[in-house]
Motif scaffolding. Structure first.
Motif, PDB file in Angstrom:
ATOM      1  N   GLU A  74       0.834  -1.222   0.136  1.00  0.00           N
ATOM      2  CA  GLU A  74       0.083   0.005  -0.072  1.00  0.00           C
ATOM      3  C   GLU A  74       0.778   1.203  -0.082  1.00  0.00           C
ATOM      4  N   GLU A  75       1.683   1.194   1.000  1.00  0.00           N
ATOM      5  CA  GLU A  75       2.960   2.263   0.966  1.00  0.00           C
ATOM      6  C   GLU A  75       3.618   2.665  -0.430  1.00  0.00           C
ATOM      7  N   ALA A  76       3.908   1.709  -1.329  1.00  0.00           N
ATOM      8  CA  ALA A  76       4.506   1.534  -2.586  1.00  0.00           C
ATOM      9  C   ALA A  76       3.502   2.074  -3.552  1.00  0.00           C
ATOM     10  N   GLU A  77       2.257   1.915  -3.381  1.00  0.00           N
ATOM     11  CA  GLU A  77       1.197   2.437  -4.231  1.00  0.00           C
ATOM     12  C   GLU A  77       0.965   4.077  -4.105  1.00  0.00           C
ATOM     13  N   ILE A  78       1.437   4.360  -2.871  1.00  0.00           N
ATOM     14  CA  ILE A  78       1.048   5.674  -2.614  1.00  0.00           C
ATOM     15  C   ILE A  78       2.410   6.662  -3.196  1.00  0.00           C
ATOM     16  N   GLU A  79       3.240   5.995  -3.414  1.00  0.00           N
ATOM     17  CA  GLU A  79       4.325   6.581  -4.303  1.00  0.00           C
ATOM     18  C   GLU A  79       4.005   7.091  -5.572  1.00  0.00           C
ATOM     19  N   LYS A  80       2.945   6.509  -6.175  1.00  0.00           N
ATOM     20  CA  LYS A  80       2.506   7.114  -7.341  1.00  0.00           C
ATOM     21  C   LYS A  80       2.462   8.495  -7.452  1.00  0.00           C
ATOM     22  N   LYS A  81       2.842   9.213  -8.831  1.00  0.00           N
ATOM     23  CA  LYS A  81       2.928  10.654  -8.820  1.00  0.00           C
ATOM     24  C   LYS A  81       1.360  10.953  -9.106  1.00  0.00           C
ATOM     25  N   ILE A  82       1.196  12.308  -8.643  1.00  0.00           N
ATOM     26  CA  ILE A  82       0.103  12.916  -8.883  1.00  0.00           C
ATOM     27  C   ILE A  82       0.044  13.674 -10.337  1.00  0.00           C
ATOM     28  N   PRO A  83      -0.974  13.387 -10.997  1.00  0.00           N
ATOM     29  CA  PRO A  83      -0.758  14.047 -12.459  1.00  0.00           C
ATOM     30  C   PRO A  83      -0.510  15.523 -12.309  1.00  0.00           C
ATOM     31  N   ILE A  84       0.209  16.367 -13.160  1.00  0.00           N
ATOM     32  CA  ILE A  84       0.392  17.703 -13.115  1.00  0.00           C
ATOM     33  C   ILE A  84      -0.869  18.528 -13.221  1.00  0.00           C
ATOM     34  N   VAL A  85      -1.825  17.853 -14.024  1.00  0.00           N
ATOM     35  CA  VAL A  85      -3.292  18.474 -14.245  1.00  0.00           C
ATOM     36  C   VAL A  85      -3.864  18.546 -12.901  1.00  0.00           C
ATOM     37  N   LYS A  86      -3.736  17.769 -11.803  1.00  0.00           N
ATOM     38  CA  LYS A  86      -4.363  17.676 -10.598  1.00  0.00           C
ATOM     39  C   LYS A  86      -3.862  18.841  -9.713  1.00  0.00           C
ATOM     40  N   ILE A  87      -2.447  18.937  -9.975  1.00  0.00           N
ATOM     41  CA  ILE A  87      -1.931  20.022  -9.191  1.00  0.00           C
ATOM     42  C   ILE A  87      -2.334  21.461  -9.553  1.00  0.00           C
ATOM     43  N   PHE A  88      -2.376  21.737 -11.004  1.00  0.00           N
ATOM     44  CA  PHE A  88      -2.789  23.047 -11.357  1.00  0.00           C
ATOM     45  C   PHE A  88      -4.342  23.189 -11.437  1.00  0.00           C
ATOM     46  N   SER A  89      -5.064  22.140 -11.150  1.00  0.00           N
ATOM     47  CA  SER A  89      -6.334  22.189 -10.846  1.00  0.00           C
ATOM     48  C   SER A  89      -6.808  22.704  -9.448  1.00  0.00           C
ATOM     49  N   ALA A  90      -5.896  22.170  -8.464  1.00  0.00           N
ATOM     50  CA  ALA A  90      -5.998  22.521  -7.244  1.00  0.00           C
ATOM     51  C   ALA A  90      -5.398  24.106  -6.793  1.00  0.00           C
ATOM     52  N   ILE A  91      -4.373  24.452  -7.642  1.00  0.00           N
ATOM     53  CA  ILE A  91      -4.060  25.813  -7.377  1.00  0.00           C
ATOM     54  C   ILE A  91      -5.140  26.667  -8.275  1.00  0.00           C
ATOM     55  N   THR A  92      -5.654  26.457  -9.272  1.00  0.00           N
ATOM     56  CA  THR A  92      -6.745  27.215  -9.809  1.00  0.00           C
ATOM     57  C   THR A  92      -7.951  27.296  -9.084  1.00  0.00           C
TER      58      THR A  92
END
Length: 175
Positions: free
Chosen positions: A89-107
């Protein structure tokens, strides 16, 4: 399993990259805390009490500085450590968050700051947190997101609006 697939070299490289990023984040936090403390000195000092308008920003600046120093020392002291995931489960958490989600959260954060003036604290806060929770979930669980957003909004309103008697924005359209 993660450890077996990628091997020790991958984990050491990844740990070194994360350690470098944490180190620079600690430095940025330290400089920002010093700047914030310096800016708070421009606030007026009221009477002989310490709890004037500059007190709370200075406390936050010192806290940020202490935490930044702790992060820097943690990076320095963990120089040769290899961090292994404890579970799949911890290894699964290490997946990268897509850049679209980051910019969506900032917006969404920018829109939230402007929307609060027009639609008020309650509606904008509920909408903002519901959107962020839906954005960050792998499986879209609408009921869970709306209940969580309602609880965060409600607790925040009770603490600041009722207990502390802070004036929260009502919104231009509701006046």
């Amino acid at each position: 399993m993660y450890f077996q697939i990628y091997g020790i070299a991958h984990l050491k490289r990844k740990d070194a990259v994360l350690r470098k990023a944490d180190f620079f984040a600690g430095l940025i936090g330290l400089f920002f805390s010093a700047f914030m403390y310096w800016q708070s000195l421009q606030f007026p000092k009221i009477g002989i009490t310490m709890a004037g308008p500059r007190f709370f920003p200075q406390i936050l600046a010192v806290l940020l500085g202490v935490l930044s120093i702790c992060l820097i020392f943690r990076c320095i002291l963990a120089k040769n450590k290899v961090v292994e995931p404890e579970s799949p489960e911890e290894a699964e958490i290490e997946k990268k968050i897509p850049i679209v989600k980051i910019f969506s959260a900032i917006t969404a954060s920018i829109v939230y700051a402007f929307a609060m003036k027009y639609i008020g604290f309650l509606i904008s806060t509920f909408s903002y947190f519901a959107f962020l929770m839906l954005l960050m979930q792998e499986k879209k669980r609408f009921v869970k997101a709306f209940i969580s957003a309602g609880m965060v909004t409600g607790v925040t309103y009770v603490i600041f609006g009722l207990l502390l008697k802070a004036s929260l924005p009502i919104g231009v359209i509701f006046r």
